[in-house]
Scaffold this motif. Sequence first.
Motif, PDB file in Angstrom:
ATOM      1  N   ARG A   1     -78.045 -34.140  61.494  1.00 48.59           N
ATOM      2  CA  ARG A   1     -77.982 -34.294  62.959  1.00 48.59           C
ATOM      3  C   ARG A   1     -76.668 -33.686  63.422  1.00 48.59           C
ATOM      4  NH1 ARG A   1     -79.150 -39.548  66.540  1.00 48.59           N
ATOM      5  NH2 ARG A   1     -81.233 -38.730  66.159  1.00 48.59           N
TER       6      ARG A   1
ATOM      7  N   HIS B   1     -85.882 -32.390  68.073  1.00 44.86           N
ATOM      8  CA  HIS B   1     -85.815 -33.614  67.255  1.00 44.86           C
ATOM      9  C   HIS B   1     -87.233 -33.788  66.707  1.00 44.86           C
ATOM     10  CE1 HIS B   1     -84.776 -37.383  65.691  1.00 44.86           C
ATOM     11  NE2 HIS B   1     -84.338 -38.022  66.753  1.00 44.86           N
TER      12      HIS B   1
ATOM     13  N   VAL C   1     -85.679 -34.842  72.574  1.00 41.89           N
ATOM     14  CA  VAL C   1     -86.935 -35.583  72.369  1.00 41.89           C
ATOM     15  C   VAL C   1     -88.004 -35.026  73.316  1.00 41.89           C
ATOM     16  CG1 VAL C   1     -88.035 -37.852  72.559  1.00 41.89           C
ATOM     17  CG2 VAL C   1     -85.711 -37.672  71.641  1.00 41.89           C
TER      18      VAL C   1
ATOM     19  N   PRO D   1     -81.881 -45.055  71.955  1.00 34.23           N
ATOM     20  CA  PRO D   1     -81.532 -46.374  72.464  1.00 34.23           C
ATOM     21  C   PRO D   1     -81.845 -46.503  73.950  1.00 34.23           C
ATOM     22  CG  PRO D   1     -79.544 -45.024  72.147  1.00 34.23           C
ATOM     23  CD  PRO D   1     -80.686 -44.214  71.656  1.00 34.23           C
TER      24      PRO D   1
END
Length: 320
Positions: free
Chosen positions: A108, A136, A170, A265
């Motif tokens: 990452r 991702h 994402v 998150p």
Amino acid sequence: MTFRARHLLGIDHLKPAEITTLLDLAEEYVALNQRTVKHSDALAGMTQINMFFENSTRTQASFELAGKRLGADVMNMAMAHSSVKKGETLIDTALTLNAMHPDLLIVRHPHSGAVNLLAEKVNCAVVNAGDGRHEHPTQALLDALTIRRSKGRLHRLTIAICGDIAHSRVARSNLILLGKMENRIRLVGPSTLMPSGVAEMGVEIYEDMREGLKDADVVMMLRLQRERMDGGFIPSEREYYHRWGLDAEKLALAAPDAIVMHPGPMNRGVEIDGTIADDINRSVIQDQVEMGVAVRMAALDLLARNLRAERGKAAAGVMV
Ligand code: ASP
């Protein structure tokens, strides 16, 4: 086997059949992970190194568990305490690790494209665990498995991806994957958080969340990525929540059986109401975490098979 990739750097280079192969194998790992004894020997004897140059909870933990459950020796590099802090470049770090003969490198990095660059320098399989705002891939794959399991299919669905699209790897990986599988994709959010050029990608764009959510089968919320913003992208968190935060009233406009997703998150009260996030009848957020381990096991397994085949051929070539 219809999975030919040498590395998993993005969704872009995967064919729909490769995506299906990976998801089908992940289903087997979902079952394994629900047993008391969760071991397989798919990666026995192999070494997996996790290099996370950006913070992570879910992704790093699930790659670690995935590797261990498949029998690999897994090492987590504490990048915050590594020689990177002494000025060593990414490539030098990678070459140093490469000399220790890892088989799988999970990376990452805050810079888009950094993981692709690294993959050119090493002779093991590389998995992109998130690079800047680029891709991702394992997140999009775990999202796809979650959708397929709760909706019974992964095509002809109306999927609303909402919030900070511009800074989200994402969103990008999902947009590519869900587009390849022939879904109707809507991007919903303020125009300041919409990437340029996205209109040409065959998606529908909505600034008004109420319109964007209408009859959607899947509502995918994204975090406001403050660490990638340098100023006035949103009016205020309060105003943002009012216009683009997912609450019961806005969700009521989606299909009655719409599912709610979030990669985590989460910022409760900013992009999503905590009650919706916790509503087990609508939210599949914990399923996403569960699918994450299984999808990563499948990805590691498939890459390891390709790596073994490639090394086998190379060894045979040397002996000829
Ligand atoms: N965990 C996801 C990522 O690494 C999403 C996020 O951070 O908002 O991209």
